[in-house]
Each structure stands twice: as C-alpha cells, then as structure tokens.
Design an enzyme around this catalytic site. Structure first.
Site, PDB file in Angstrom:
ATOM      1  N   GLY A 172     -10.950   3.526  -5.655  1.00  0.00           N
ATOM      2  CA  GLY A 172     -12.175   3.318  -5.165  1.00  0.00           C
ATOM      3  C   GLY A 172     -12.527   2.025  -5.922  1.00  0.00           C
ATOM      4  O   GLY A 172     -13.389   1.152  -5.446  1.00  0.00           O
ATOM      5  N   ASP A 173     -11.925   1.656  -7.117  1.00  0.00           N
ATOM      6  CA  ASP A 173     -12.372   0.309  -7.975  1.00  0.00           C
ATOM      7  C   ASP A 173     -11.887  -0.912  -7.092  1.00  0.00           C
ATOM      8  O   ASP A 173     -12.647  -1.567  -6.862  1.00  0.00           O
ATOM      9  CB  ASP A 173     -11.751   0.516  -9.203  1.00  0.00           C
ATOM     10  CG  ASP A 173     -12.587   1.473 -10.043  1.00  0.00           C
ATOM     11  OD1 ASP A 173     -13.953   1.303 -10.108  1.00  0.00           O
ATOM     12  OD2 ASP A 173     -12.183   2.224 -10.770  1.00  0.00           O
TER      13      ASP A 173
END
Lengths: 414, 428
Positions: A172-173
């Site tokens: 997700g980062d």
C-alpha cells in the site's frame, strides 16, 4: 538538480514509506526536495534495519536511504510554534508541499492547505493519509501493511482453499507514493497552464483499492466474490511457479527454494513450450491442445511442467523458454535482483557516496524510466539528519549563523 | 474533453493509446484526469476486451477491460496496414502523446518508432511500457504480468516459506509499470511546455516493481541476507502476537499492534481485561513482555531472531489468547473496537466489505456510470486521489470498438470516399 523538474522545490513533511516514496519520484525528476525531520520524532524508517554491520543508527538505515535518495534533509521541530513558522517560510519559497500524517493532523498543526496557501497562493499540496481527510474513519490509525488487507488485496491473494494471505510487503505504501507523484505532476502541469495551485486529498486506502478494480466490479455488478486461486489466471495455462532443481545458495537457506514462473497464453506458445520440454507430441494431446482443455486439465498439466522443471536450474529454464518465445522467469530474490545482468546493463542501480562513511557507497534501486531528452540522475545519496541545515536555514532563508545557533540551542532546529 | 464547468488538469492533451494490457492503466490515469485518450484498436477490437471477469457472464462485456478504459474514445484502425499510413499521420498531427507496449522494435519496423513519429510530429512524446525496457540483454523477453512480478523481486516476498512464491492479485506488474509510465509522460509534457521538445520515455516493468521491494535490495547489499517470504504472518519473519491475519466469526482481520502512531500493546491487554478475556496475560512473564512489545523490541527481533530463545513460548502463548479473543468477535467489532483504542486492527476486506463501508460511502468512492447499450448502470472503483480544482471523474463510459470512427473522421476531415476505401481495404 538536473532533470525535467529542475526549479521546482518541494516542502516535504512526509515520513515512513508512502510519503517519502512520492517525493522520491519528484526528486528523481529533478525537483529540490527538502525533507523536514525532527529528532523529537525520528522517521520510523531511520529506526528500521538493515544497517551496515547490523548496528542500529538512524543515519545508516538502508530502508531510509533507499527512499530518500536525492533529497535534502533538515531538522526542524514543527511541534513548536517557531518551528512551524520556519516551515511556513520554507513553503513560501516552494512549489509543492507533501505530508502523510493521519487525517486532520496537519490542519491541527496549523500547516494545512488553507494556511499554507496564504504564504504561497499557487501552492500544490498533497495529503496522503490512510483513509482520506473526510468521513468517519478519517482519523483512524494506518500503516502500509494494513492497507493491503483493507483494500481487498489479501482476500484475493493466496493458494486455493487457504485463508487470505498478505502480499509479503507493505504494498500500500509504494503504490500510494507512485499514484501521489502522478497526481502532483498533473497539478503542476495544470498550474503551469493556468497559474492555479490546488489541494490533493489522497487516501492510501482508496489508491490501493484502485488497483484491484475489476475485483471490486465483479462484486458490485455480479454480486460474486472472486476466489483465491494461487498463481492461476483464467486466460493462460500453464500459468504458475514451478519448483526447480535444488542447489546451495547461501548457508542457512533451504536448497529446494528454487522456482521459475512459466506462462503460455496462445496455443502457439503452448506448442513452442512442448518443444522446449522435448515433448513435441504433447502439443496435440487433446487434453491440452486448447486453452479450454488446459484449464480443465490444469492439475495434470502442472504436474507435467513441474516434473520437467524439477531437474533444471531456474535460469536455464528461463533461457530455454525465452529463446522459444515462451514467457518464463525465476521469482528473483533480492540477491538475484542486485546481480541481475539486465538491470546492471541498463544502469538501474544508483551508487553514490553517503555522508556517513560507515554507510559508504551502497547499491540502491534507481529510476524506473529512461527519458531520451531529459536524462534524470540521482545527484546525491540520502541525507544524514540535518545535513542541509546550513544550506536551507542560511542560504535559502537567509538566517545568520547566530540565529541558527540560537534556534538549535532552543531545540527548534532539532 | 470536459463537460460542464469543472476544469480537468489534462484537458488540453490528446493521447493516442496503442497500448495492450501492460499500458492500459497508464492511459486510464491520463484519461480520468481529462486527457482526450483515443484508443487505436485493430478492426477486430482490442483483444483485452475478451478477458474475464465478465458482466453477468456475457463474454462481450469484460469488467476487466471496462475498468481500464474509462473516459477513452475508440477508433478502429490497423496501423500495420499499408493504406493506414495517411490516416494515422493525420491523427498523429493532432496528438501530444503516443503510449504503446509492443515488443521493442515493433513500431520501428512499421516506421512508427520514435524517429518515425517525431518526423511527423516533432514535439511528440512517445511512452513505451514493456517488461524489460527498450534495450538491454533481456529486452526481447516475453513478459506477461506473472513474469513481471517474478523478475521484479516482488513475488519472492509473498507466500508460505515451503510453498511457491505467490502472485499478488490483479496484475500489479502492469499496474506499477503503468503508473510509472503515466508519471513519465506527464513530466515529459511539462518539459515540452517549457522547451518545445518532445522525447521518448522508456519504462520497464521490472524496474517499476523493483522500486516497491521495501528493504529487500539493501538487505542483500548491507548484510548479504536473503529476504524470504513469511506467508500469513505478513512482513515480519517471526510469529509476533498482534501482527498478521486473524480469524473472526465472519471473516478475517489484520493486526499491526505496537507500532508508532498507535496505542501500545498494553491497550490491547486493557481491552481484553475489560472483557474478562485476558486469561493469564496479566500474570508474569506475560505482563512484562507485553509492556515491552514496541518498535524497538521488534527491531531487535528483526536483527537477531536467534536470540529469541525462551521468548518464543511466551509470544506463542500470548498469540493463542489473542487468537481466542479475536475468534469470538466480528470483523467490525475488532475494527471499530480496536481503532477506538488507537489499536491498528484492519478488516481483511472482501469486495462486499468495500462496497458497503461507511467511510467509502461517505466519501462517495464508488462511481456509477450508465451504459445505455447494456441497459445498466455499472459501479466502478473511484478516485485514487482527489484534486480540489480539477477532480478525477468518469466523464465518459468506456467506448465500444470503433465507436468514435465517424466523429474522429469528421474532426480530421477524412472524406467519405477515403473512409470507404480504407474500409474496403480492411484498414478500418
């Protein structure tokens, strides 16, 4: 800094991974990115391994140094009013401001868009909180690893019949960071045409769901949940990862952890692959001749492929297959990637001396594009804490060394 | 192409989209911020239109394709046809950007590589998105998505240690390469507007994914260790209570306790005490262990897992008690109860959880788009980001193949005779 964004300055309030991976892209393109950090609350990445020699040290984290290449670094405590005032002065001479605190935090610090546009009317500002700036879950705690399951990605990842699985890293980062950099570029492009800045509210959660779109549509339109199906896909067979011949790699690592991915889409590719395996006759086996057949008999098909790969080296399989026009590649370990002849031939890795001699010259993943007219280059390794205090406070903001010393004494510059 | 009053960030840009699967998310990102993206499809239609999943089992309506092609227009034109040249040239003269994902050299052979395109439109930007980039020893290797995530180092990190490395879902190789391609395209446009010069942007899926590997590269470079996959435990190679996927009464949740920004692990213990389900975790040695379970401690474990020794048993016991606590609750009880205490519990969302989530509903994330020819309104994934002045929007449903042939021939002043001749020759 040379590159197509030369002349653009970024006031970088981000931390951990998502935010810095956005500003990394901007730094790669030639923007002057000024990361504001504080010893009062050191960036999580500086506290995480790996470190050279295994010894923790905030200036030496390989994790931090990978995602902060080519940025300037200053120490400034924005929890103090004077620190915030200095931050505003930095924003006033910048084009972009970026932050990834939880929803609402930057506003409470008095550094929200409405305040910052007072000092820089055409500012482009991006907030990259976990859940967005509005809505009931906006202030919730978020970290990249949790975005993977929250987005629906874990529900769809894993072997058939098994529970959901994490994708193995905090996807997700970087995904949020890449989307964010694109959004900032779009806003800069618009500003160049119209003179207008704007605010970008990005939810890491929403940007992660955006990349599993048809999985979501499958539910919203058909009311169906896609099943976890390991490495299989409907439109190709074989399509999987197969175990190869055991071989010693490094002490302490299992010798049988050797694999190769193989995928055949068209019947012609399947035919070619049968030739590679020395089983030309199998191309006409009625079970496997068509994709529909190969899908129906996929278990039997995979057994045949696995029996062939198990006696071979994964890179040998790759070369044999690719020479015949069949897609194949080993899932590369970090070591294999670092030693990958293709990436090294393309000059993908960046090796710049770091200000801390214990770090020295390290090998970092570099730029994922080659621009023919505006070559981009990482001009410097990631900063040690406060490396650019003199340049930013002195040269850019015009503070005297006495002022800087006094602010340092009072731990505003800290 | 904007409609109404709201400006779009990229509404003065025209993109010719020659891309296959590898690059369609790139042109979607551009189109969703307002670029006029014209898909140039072969007369038989883009083959990606045939890929599942389908809308109500109709193989002519691919949800996968629809999601990747919002806001685009479509013209059917066989660019490799000998008679297609003049029409493609007309089209190219009106375009700022060409995006493609053919095998390196394919467009050059047609005379439509960067050299050929820039002869016709000198300031054109050509963005090429391929598995390994335009040059280098592997440039001509085949690279469907699974090969992309394998060669980019991402797949190595996912799956159970004894089982094969696991593919992340929904073609993340194509997605990452496409986002990088979109960013590269925009920065090239930015540069063009300053200098008047176009260029060739060469994007590699392998390099795009290699950027996403977290600590993997440095783990090799600094300490000569491999980073291995840890299955359902997530990213930390040791079974740490409160980190990883846990089963609930109605699905799964993901815990990430004890990290900075959230409450300490002891807040979880307080919750368990409050519900009279702490069992013996308030006794030693468990209590002290929990009090020390923070990032510094975890980092130490990362460094020297061998030193764990007897702590393994303590952790295993805490995990069992926690597993029992979670197993008696629903996903929502864990999520809301946890977040209310600043404890990071997240739902392992199913698509249904996403469709029904109050936060996403509040932010109107899902986007409804009417498809008159299907007699249906389809619900699309919404914006990855929200730009205040120039919002993301689905202004136009994805096109039918060749839907805009007549419209574009009109814009380009192609005569009816020319059009008929091209049709007769099989070029459109």
């Amino acid at each position: 800094m040379p590159g197509p964004l030369e002349g653009i300055r970024v006031a970088d309030f981000t931390w951990v991974w998502a935010g810095p991976s956005c500003t990394l892209q901007l730094a790669h393109m030639g923007a002057e990115v000024i990361r504001m950090e504080s010893r009062r609350r050191i960036c999580v990445l500086r506290m995480l391994p790996p470190w050279p020699g295994g010894q923790p040290n905030p200036n030496r984290s390989g994790y931090f140094n990978q995602y902060n290449q080519g940025k300037r670094g200053i120490t400034l405590d924005i929890s103090k009013p004077e620190g915030r005032e200095i931050a505003r002065r930095i924003v006033a001479i910048s084009d972009v401001a970026a932050e990834n605190f939880a929803g609402g935090v930057i506003d409470r610090l008095g550094l929200g868009y409405e305040e910052l546009r007072q000092v820089k009317p055409d500012l482009v500002m991006i907030s990259m909180s976990g859940y967005g700036q509005t809505g009931p879950e906006s202030p919730y705690v978020s970290y990249g690893p949790a975005q993977v399951p929250l987005s629906g990605m874990s529900q769809l990842t894993g072997y058939r019949g098994w529970p959901p699985m994490h994708v193995g890293m905090s996807y997700g980062d970087p995904n949020a960071g890449l989307h964010a950099a694109f959004a900032v570029l779009a806003a800069l492009y618009y500003r160049q045409r119209t003179g207008k800045g704007q605010y970008i509210d990005m939810s890491q959660w929403e940007s992660t769901m955006a990349v599993i779109g048809d999985g979501i549509m499958h539910y919203t339109m058909n009311g169906e949940h896609p099943e976890r199906n390991g490495n299989r896909v409907p439109e190709m067979a074989p399509h999987g990862v197969f175990r190869c011949a055991p071989a010693a790699t490094l002490p302490g690592y299992p010798e049988d952890d050797r694999w190769v991915s193989i995928a055949c889409g068209s019947d012609a590719e399947w035919r070619a692959f049968c030739g590679v395996m020395g089983r030309a006759e199998m191309a006409d086996d009625p079970r496997f001749r068509t994709l529909a057949g190969r899908k129906t008999s996929e278990d039997a098909l995979e057994e045949i492929v696995a029996a062939w790969t198990i006696t071979r080296d994964p890179f040998e399989v790759m070369e044999l297959c690719q020479a015949a026009g069949v897609a194949a590649f080993p899932p590369q370990s970090n070591r294999e990637l670092a030693e990958d002849p293709h990436l090294n031939a393309r000059g993908f890795f960046v090796e710049k001396p770091h200000a801390d001699p214990e770090v020295g010259v390290r090998k970092h993943a570099g730029m994922p594009w080659r621009m023919s007219d505006t070559p981009c280059e990482v001009w410097r390794a990631a900063p040690v804490m406060g490396q650019d205090n003199d340049y930013v406070f002195g040269e850019l903001l015009g503070m005297s060394s006495q002022q800087v010393a006094e602010l340092t004494e009072r731990q505003v510059i800290y | 192409m904007t409609s109404g009053e709201t400006p779009a960030a990229l509404d003065d840009i025209r993109v010719l989209d020659l891309a296959g699967e590898t690059g369609q998310y790139c042109t979607k990102l551009l189109a969703d911020l307002g670029a006029d993206v014209i898909k140039v499809e072969p007369p038989s239609g883009d083959p990606v239109r045939a890929l599942p999943p389908y809308f109500q089992d109709d193989p002519n309506t691919s949800l996968y394709w629809l999601n990747l092609n919002t806001n685009k227009r479509s013209i059917t034109l066989d660019i490799s046809h000998p008679q297609a040249g003049p029409l493609f040239e007309k089209l190219l003269r009106t375009a700022d950007v060409v995006v493609e994902s053919f095998e390196p050299g394919h467009l050059d052979a047609l005379g439509l590589g960067y050299a050929g395109l820039s002869r016709i439109r000198p300031d054109v930007i050509l963005t090429s998105i391929t598995g390994f980039g335009q040059w280098g020893p592997h440039a001509r290797y085949k690279a469907p998505d699974i090969v992309g995530v394998a060669m980019g180092g991402v797949m190595w990190l996912a799956g159970e240690p004894e089982d094969p490395p696991n593919l992340p879902p929904w073609k993340q190789g194509y997605i990452s390469a496409s986002i990088i391609g979109a960013a590269g395209t925009l920065v090239a446009l930015y540069h063009r507007d300053v200098t008047g010069e176009g260029q060739h942007v060469d994007v590699s899926m392998q390099e795009s994914l290699s950027l996403n590997q977290e600590t993997a590269m440095q783990t090799w470079d600094m300490i000569q260790a491999l980073r291995c996959r840890n299955g359902s435990r997530g990213i930390i190679p040791i079974d740490i209570p409160g980190i990883g996927i846990y089963e609930c009464t109605d699905g799964h949740v993901f815990g990430y306790l004890g990290t900075p920004g959230g409450a300490p692990w002891s807040a979880m213990l307080d919750w368990m005490i409050q519900e009279s389900e702490a069992e013996d975790l308030t006794d030693e040695p468990h209590k002290s262990f929990i009090d020390n379970l923070n990032l510094r401690f975890l980092t130490g474990l990362f460094q020297e897992p061998a030193k764990l020794g007897e702590k393994i048993q303590i952790m295993s016991h805490i995990k069992q008690v926690l597993t029992r606590f979670v197993s008696r609750r629903s996903k929502w009880e864990m999520y809301e109860g946890g977040q209310g205490r600043r404890l990071l519990w997240g739902i392992v969302s199913t698509p249904q959880d996403i469709a029904e989530n109050p936060q996403l509903t509040h932010r109107k994330w899902l986007a409804d788009v009417h498809h008159p020819e299907l007699g249906a309104t389809l619900r699309y994934p919404g914006p990855p980001y929200r730009l205040s002045e120039t919002p993301w929007a689905i202004r136009r449903r994805p096109p039918l193949a060749g839907e805009h042939n007549a419209e574009l021939f009109g814009e380009l002043r192609v005569s009816e005779d020319e059009w008929r001749a091209l049709q007769a020759a099989g070029a459109v």
